[in-house]
Design a protein around this motif. Structure first.
Motif, short mmCIF file in Angstrom:
data_model
loop_
_atom_site.label_atom_id
_atom_site.label_comp_id
_atom_site.label_asym_id
_atom_site.label_seq_id
_atom_site.Cartn_x
_atom_site.Cartn_y
_atom_site.Cartn_z
N GLN A 68 49.34 -65.29 -29.63
CA GLN A 68 49.13 -66.53 -30.38
C GLN A 68 48.53 -66.20 -31.73
O GLN A 68 47.48 -65.57 -31.82
CB GLN A 68 48.22 -67.47 -29.60
N ILE A 69 49.21 -66.58 -32.80
CA ILE A 69 48.69 -66.35 -34.14
C ILE A 69 49.23 -67.42 -35.09
O ILE A 69 50.43 -67.51 -35.33
CB ILE A 69 49.01 -64.92 -34.66
N ASP A 70 48.32 -68.23 -35.58
CA ASP A 70 48.63 -69.24 -36.58
C ASP A 70 48.15 -68.66 -37.90
O ASP A 70 46.95 -68.54 -38.15
CB ASP A 70 47.90 -70.54 -36.27
N VAL A 71 49.09 -68.27 -38.76
CA VAL A 71 48.71 -67.55 -39.97
C VAL A 71 47.94 -68.40 -40.97
O VAL A 71 47.37 -67.87 -41.93
CB VAL A 71 49.94 -66.91 -40.65
N SER A 72 47.93 -69.71 -40.76
CA SER A 72 47.14 -70.59 -41.64
C SER A 72 45.74 -70.82 -41.09
O SER A 72 44.98 -71.60 -41.66
CB SER A 72 47.86 -71.93 -41.83
N ASP A 73 45.38 -70.15 -40.00
CA ASP A 73 44.10 -70.32 -39.34
C ASP A 73 43.38 -68.98 -39.25
O ASP A 73 43.80 -68.08 -38.51
CB ASP A 73 44.32 -70.90 -37.94
N SER A 74 42.29 -68.84 -39.98
CA SER A 74 41.57 -67.56 -40.04
C SER A 74 41.12 -67.08 -38.67
O SER A 74 41.23 -65.89 -38.34
CB SER A 74 40.35 -67.69 -40.97
N GLU A 75 40.57 -67.99 -37.87
CA GLU A 75 40.08 -67.60 -36.56
C GLU A 75 41.22 -67.14 -35.65
O GLU A 75 41.06 -66.21 -34.85
CB GLU A 75 39.32 -68.76 -35.91
N SER A 76 42.36 -67.80 -35.75
CA SER A 76 43.52 -67.40 -34.95
C SER A 76 43.96 -65.99 -35.30
O SER A 76 44.30 -65.19 -34.42
CB SER A 76 44.67 -68.39 -35.18
N ILE A 77 43.96 -65.65 -36.57
CA ILE A 77 44.35 -64.31 -37.02
C ILE A 77 43.38 -63.27 -36.47
O ILE A 77 43.79 -62.22 -35.94
CB ILE A 77 44.40 -64.25 -38.55
N LYS A 78 42.10 -63.54 -36.57
CA LYS A 78 41.08 -62.59 -36.09
C LYS A 78 41.16 -62.42 -34.58
O LYS A 78 41.01 -61.31 -34.05
CB LYS A 78 39.70 -63.07 -36.51
N THR A 79 41.42 -63.52 -33.86
CA THR A 79 41.54 -63.44 -32.41
C THR A 79 42.74 -62.60 -32.01
O THR A 79 42.68 -61.79 -31.07
CB THR A 79 41.66 -64.85 -31.80
N ALA A 80 43.86 -62.79 -32.72
CA ALA A 80 45.07 -61.99 -32.45
C ALA A 80 44.80 -60.51 -32.70
O ALA A 80 45.21 -59.64 -31.92
CB ALA A 80 46.22 -62.48 -33.32
N HIS A 81 44.09 -60.22 -33.78
CA HIS A 81 43.74 -58.83 -34.09
C HIS A 81 42.89 -58.22 -32.98
O HIS A 81 43.14 -57.10 -32.53
CB HIS A 81 42.99 -58.77 -35.42
N ASP A 82 41.92 -58.96 -32.53
CA ASP A 82 41.02 -58.44 -31.49
C ASP A 82 41.77 -58.21 -30.17
O ASP A 82 41.54 -57.23 -29.47
CB ASP A 82 39.86 -59.40 -31.26
#
Length: 255
Positions: A68-82
């Motif tokens: 799950q990664i919503d590129v317009s959502d900073s937290e989503s990007i960081k969660t995907a990275h983690d």
């Protein structure tokens, strides 16, 4: 770190593709899988991503998982990275495919909210995904970043009345991709002394739901253009814009 999982894919190159639950992104995932990559299939909604994964697994393509990664959502990007970083120590390829067109027509007096929405995905989203995943990419022996752009981003072409898409003016979408092109050039310059190959690809005028399937190219053709650059050899260029739609010989697109 899940060592059993890491062992499973230790001899495979890993790729993250954003916006990969449909259209060009889904076909790019399919073709990368067929070329032996482990695919992190990025999707704004997890259900959509898992549906795409299930579809590919039904085709016998099993080396993938939904992220799950919503590129317009900073937290989503960081969660995907983690999530990805918990199981691997290096990411080999990042394909920034996620994008939106916004409502049409797009004249120069379009409401600023439209500009902000489109740029949040097409420009700021791509920039942040790249920045967040750069640490994992730096651990790869042959890191690649492919930013999916468009010939509609070319200022030279939009000033040429003889160009076949001269009338396809879109102040919002087109300029968001122009901004992406400039960022990509700068990123490639900043990393010019490294192993990175960072390039832009114009997939062509592709029949997808983004244009109500009015495009003339298939997603298979578009994805092949993307993965060619994603799998570029170490002797290949960086900081360039490839468009086979403009030049069948894959010459660089006129900016």
């Amino acid at each position: 770190m899940n060592f059993a999982y890491q062992k499973q894919i230790k001899d495979m190159k890993r790729v993250l593709i954003t916006g990969a639950n449909r259209g060009i992104g889904l076909e790019t995932a399919r073709q990368m899988l067929k070329n032996g990559y482990y695919v992190y299939l990025g999707s704004r909604k997890m259900a959509s991503g898992q549906g795409a994964v299930d579809k590919l697994k039904a085709e016998g393509l099993t080396n993938l998982e939904a992220v799950q990664i919503d590129v317009s959502d900073s937290e989503s990007i960081k969660t995907a990275h983690d999530k990805i970083g918990q199981n691997i120590d290096a990411l080999d390829v990042l394909i920034n495919n996620a994008g939106i067109t916004g409502p049409w027509p797009q004249t120069s007096d379009a409401d600023i909210s439209v500009f902000k929405d489109v740029y949040a995905t097409n420009f700021f989203g791509t920039v942040q995904v790249t920045q967040v995943f750069l640490d994992l990419l730096k651990e790869s022996t042959e890191p690649r970043i492919v930013n999916v752009s468009s010939s509609l981003a070319s200022m030279n072409l939009h000033n040429n009345p003889n160009w076949k898409f001269y009338q396809a003016k879109g102040a919002v979408y087109n300029s968001s991709k122009t901004a992406l092109n400039m960022y990509t050039i700068h990123l490639a310059y900043d990393l010019r002394e490294t192993r990175f190959k960072i390039n832009l690809v114009d997939p062509g005028f592709v029949a997808t739901d983004m244009n109500n399937f009015t495009g003339t190219d298939s997603v298979m053709v578009a994805a092949a253009r993307v993965i060619k650059i994603a799998m570029m050899e170490s002797t290949g260029p960086t900081g360039k814009f490839f468009s086979e739609d403009i030049d069948p010989e894959n010459a660089l697109c006129p900016w």
